[in-house]
Scaffold this motif. Structure first.
Motif, PDB file in Angstrom:
ATOM      1  N   PRO A   1       0.845  -1.208   0.000  1.00  0.00           N
ATOM      2  CA  PRO A   1       0.000   0.000   0.000  1.00  0.00           C
ATOM      3  C   PRO A   1       0.872   1.247   0.000  1.00  0.00           C
ATOM      4  O   PRO A   1       2.108   1.170   0.034  1.00  0.00           O
ATOM      5  CB  PRO A   1      -0.791  -0.126   1.301  1.00  0.00           C
ATOM      6  CG  PRO A   1       0.105  -0.928   2.187  1.00  0.00           C
ATOM      7  CD  PRO A   1       0.822  -1.895   1.295  1.00  0.00           C
ATOM      8  N   ASP A   2       0.226   2.387  -0.008  1.00  0.00           N
ATOM      9  CA  ASP A   2       0.911   3.667  -0.042  1.00  0.00           C
ATOM     10  C   ASP A   2       0.514   4.489   1.169  1.00  0.00           C
ATOM     11  O   ASP A   2      -0.606   4.373   1.665  1.00  0.00           O
ATOM     12  CB  ASP A   2       0.553   4.424  -1.338  1.00  0.00           C
ATOM     13  CG  ASP A   2       1.414   5.660  -1.513  1.00  0.00           C
ATOM     14  OD1 ASP A   2       1.025   6.731  -1.013  1.00  0.00           O
ATOM     15  OD2 ASP A   2       2.483   5.559  -2.132  1.00  0.00           O
TER      16      ASP A   2
ATOM     17  N   GLU B   1      -0.253   7.415   1.316  1.00  0.00           N
ATOM     18  CA  GLU B   1      -1.341   8.336   0.988  1.00  0.00           C
ATOM     19  C   GLU B   1      -2.709   7.714   1.249  1.00  0.00           C
ATOM     20  O   GLU B   1      -3.705   8.425   1.416  1.00  0.00           O
ATOM     21  CB  GLU B   1      -1.254   8.757  -0.484  1.00  0.00           C
ATOM     22  CG  GLU B   1      -0.012   9.550  -0.862  1.00  0.00           C
ATOM     23  CD  GLU B   1      -0.063  10.979  -0.346  1.00  0.00           C
ATOM     24  OE1 GLU B   1      -1.168  11.431   0.022  1.00  0.00           O
ATOM     25  OE2 GLU B   1       0.997  11.633  -0.307  1.00  0.00           O
ATOM     26  N   GLN B   2      -2.776   6.387   1.283  1.00  0.00           N
ATOM     27  CA  GLN B   2      -4.037   5.698   1.489  1.00  0.00           C
ATOM     28  C   GLN B   2      -4.441   5.755   2.963  1.00  0.00           C
ATOM     29  O   GLN B   2      -3.588   5.911   3.833  1.00  0.00           O
ATOM     30  CB  GLN B   2      -3.925   4.240   1.033  1.00  0.00           C
ATOM     31  CG  GLN B   2      -3.603   4.086  -0.447  1.00  0.00           C
ATOM     32  CD  GLN B   2      -3.288   2.657  -0.823  1.00  0.00           C
ATOM     33  OE1 GLN B   2      -3.339   1.752   0.006  1.00  0.00           O
ATOM     34  NE2 GLN B   2      -2.950   2.435  -2.084  1.00  0.00           N
ATOM     35  N   PRO B   3      -5.736   5.626   3.259  1.00  0.00           N
ATOM     36  CA  PRO B   3      -6.175   5.593   4.669  1.00  0.00           C
ATOM     37  C   PRO B   3      -5.582   4.391   5.394  1.00  0.00           C
ATOM     38  O   PRO B   3      -5.261   3.374   4.773  1.00  0.00           O
ATOM     39  CB  PRO B   3      -7.703   5.473   4.551  1.00  0.00           C
ATOM     40  CG  PRO B   3      -8.037   5.931   3.172  1.00  0.00           C
ATOM     41  CD  PRO B   3      -6.864   5.555   2.319  1.00  0.00           C
TER      42      PRO B   3
ATOM     43  N   SER C   1      -5.328   1.013   7.680  1.00  0.00           N
ATOM     44  CA  SER C   1      -6.186  -0.173   7.781  1.00  0.00           C
ATOM     45  C   SER C   1      -5.780  -1.076   8.946  1.00  0.00           C
ATOM     46  O   SER C   1      -6.433  -2.089   9.190  1.00  0.00           O
ATOM     47  CB  SER C   1      -6.164  -0.967   6.468  1.00  0.00           C
ATOM     48  OG  SER C   1      -4.842  -1.334   6.119  1.00  0.00           O
TER      49      SER C   1
ATOM     50  N   ARG D   1       0.571   0.510   6.668  1.00  0.00           N
ATOM     51  CA  ARG D   1      -0.885   0.669   6.725  1.00  0.00           C
ATOM     52  C   ARG D   1      -1.362   1.226   8.060  1.00  0.00           C
ATOM     53  O   ARG D   1      -2.559   1.395   8.271  1.00  0.00           O
ATOM     54  CB  ARG D   1      -1.558  -0.692   6.513  1.00  0.00           C
ATOM     55  CG  ARG D   1      -1.317  -1.318   5.142  1.00  0.00           C
ATOM     56  CD  ARG D   1      -1.931  -2.707   5.062  1.00  0.00           C
ATOM     57  NE  ARG D   1      -1.176  -3.681   5.868  1.00  0.00           N
ATOM     58  CZ  ARG D   1      -1.655  -4.848   6.286  1.00  0.00           C
ATOM     59  NH1 ARG D   1      -2.913  -5.183   6.018  1.00  0.00           N
ATOM     60  NH2 ARG D   1      -0.899  -5.665   6.994  1.00  0.00           N
TER      61      ARG D   1
END
Length: 335
Positions: free
Chosen positions: A60-61, A63-65, A67, A158
């Motif tokens: 993932p990045d 910038e992502q929400p 998790s 994450r």
């Protein structure tokens, strides 16, 4: 008395000349080349191996929400011997927390920094045992330095909060609770039970060994103590104010703070911690420094003389680059 007077004059001259020499060297380095490019990743470094299927999945990045509640980033260069006990201690603590808080989620990202030993196999053996949702290995194609490895690991995380911890296990992992308590005091919400509220805040809590300094002075040589005090002086002179221990490898960020600080990071070697704290202070991000337990573990990659000199040069470079505008803090408009 005459000898003491001569020594005192030498010290005073040194306090003047050493900073001037550092600035001069940094200017020359800047004019010749930029040895600290922003770390980019190869295509092979953008995925991890699924422990069940063997398939490759994309990391993932940042910038992502978020998790998961917590990401633990472990930079590791040729750590096949010290990594297992560190991971066992970390997992034991986090699995116990999971029993007490069933909704809690964590991940551990082992960043193999171009290791030539069995570091990757060790990390993947833990992933096979506990699953790649909990443990992932980011295998770097070539060695980037500790700062570069931590940066790429953080950018693959994450977590609502992100901790980076050294692979040697020198810090007691359960002292994470101390950092979380300090973070809670800064952001006024609990990282353990309120990840959504914590994720978007700006704050970091850092482990500190400053309270152990008196004991370490007695065990180190006079020369190493001089190098240590010289490094502390240069840190104060060029970069970070008010932090007693910038180098402890046990630092906890909110997700937003990690994004803000790491996107401007340039230094890939040992002094990257100083630049991170320098960026945080320039952006007025709250920092809590918390005493943690620490035990020296055999097998350190730090070469006492060369590493301290290198870090001193890095400090001068950090100061010069930001002063002349060659490096910029990208998020200088943080609310």
């Amino acid at each position: 008395m005459e000898l003491l007077s001569i020594l005192w004059n030498i010290i005073l001259i040194g306090l003047v000349i050493v900073p001037i020499l550092f600035v001069a060297i940094c200017v020359v380095l800047y004019l010749v080349t930029d040895p600290y490019p922003i770390v980019m990743r190869y295509e092979d470094e953008k995925t991890y191996r699924d422990s069940k299927t063997g398939a490759r999945h994309k990391f993932p990045d940042l910038e992502q929400p978020f998790s998961v509640n917590l990401s633990v980033v472990v930079p590791a260069y040729n750590e096949e011997d010290r990594l297992p006990s560190m991971l066992e201690e970390t997992i034991e603590f986090l699995e116990k927390r999971l029993q007490d808080h069933p909704s809690y989620k964590y991940e551990i990202i082992v960043v193999s920094d171009g290791s030539r030993d069995k570091t990757v196999k060790v990390a993947e053996s833990f992933a096979e045992k506990y699953g790649s949702e909990k443990i992932r290995c980011l295998e770097l194609v070539k060695n980037r330095g500790k700062g570069g490895a931590v940066r790429l690991g953080v950018q693959s995380s994450r977590g609502a909060t992100i901790l980076f911890a050294d692979a040697d296990g020198a810090s007691k992992f359960e002292d994470l609770t101390k950092l979380e308590a300090a973070l809670k005091g800064l952001v006024k919400c609990d990282p353990l039970t309120q990840p959504s509220e914590v994720s978007d805040q700006l704050a970091l809590a850092i482990g500190s060994r400053a309270h152990l300094e008196k004991e370490s002075l007695a065990t180190r040589s006079v020369f190493r103590n001089i190098l240590m005090y010289g490094f502390h002086f240069l840190v104060w002179l060029f970069t970070v104010k008010g932090i007693k221990d910038t180098q402890c490898g046990f630092k906890l960020f909110t997700r937003r703070a990690a994004k803000v600080c790491f996107q401007s990071l340039h230094v890939n070697r040992w002094a990257f911690d100083v630049e991170l704290l320098y960026i945080a202070q320039k952006l007025n991000i709250p920092i809590a420094e918390i005493p943690v337990r620490w035990t020296e573990i055999e097998g350190s990659k730090v070469t006492p003389v060369l590493s301290w000199i290198q870090m001193g040069l890095d400090l001068g470079i950090i100061w010069l680059k930001y002063m002349i505008g060659a490096w910029k803090i990208k998020s200088d408009k943080v609310d």
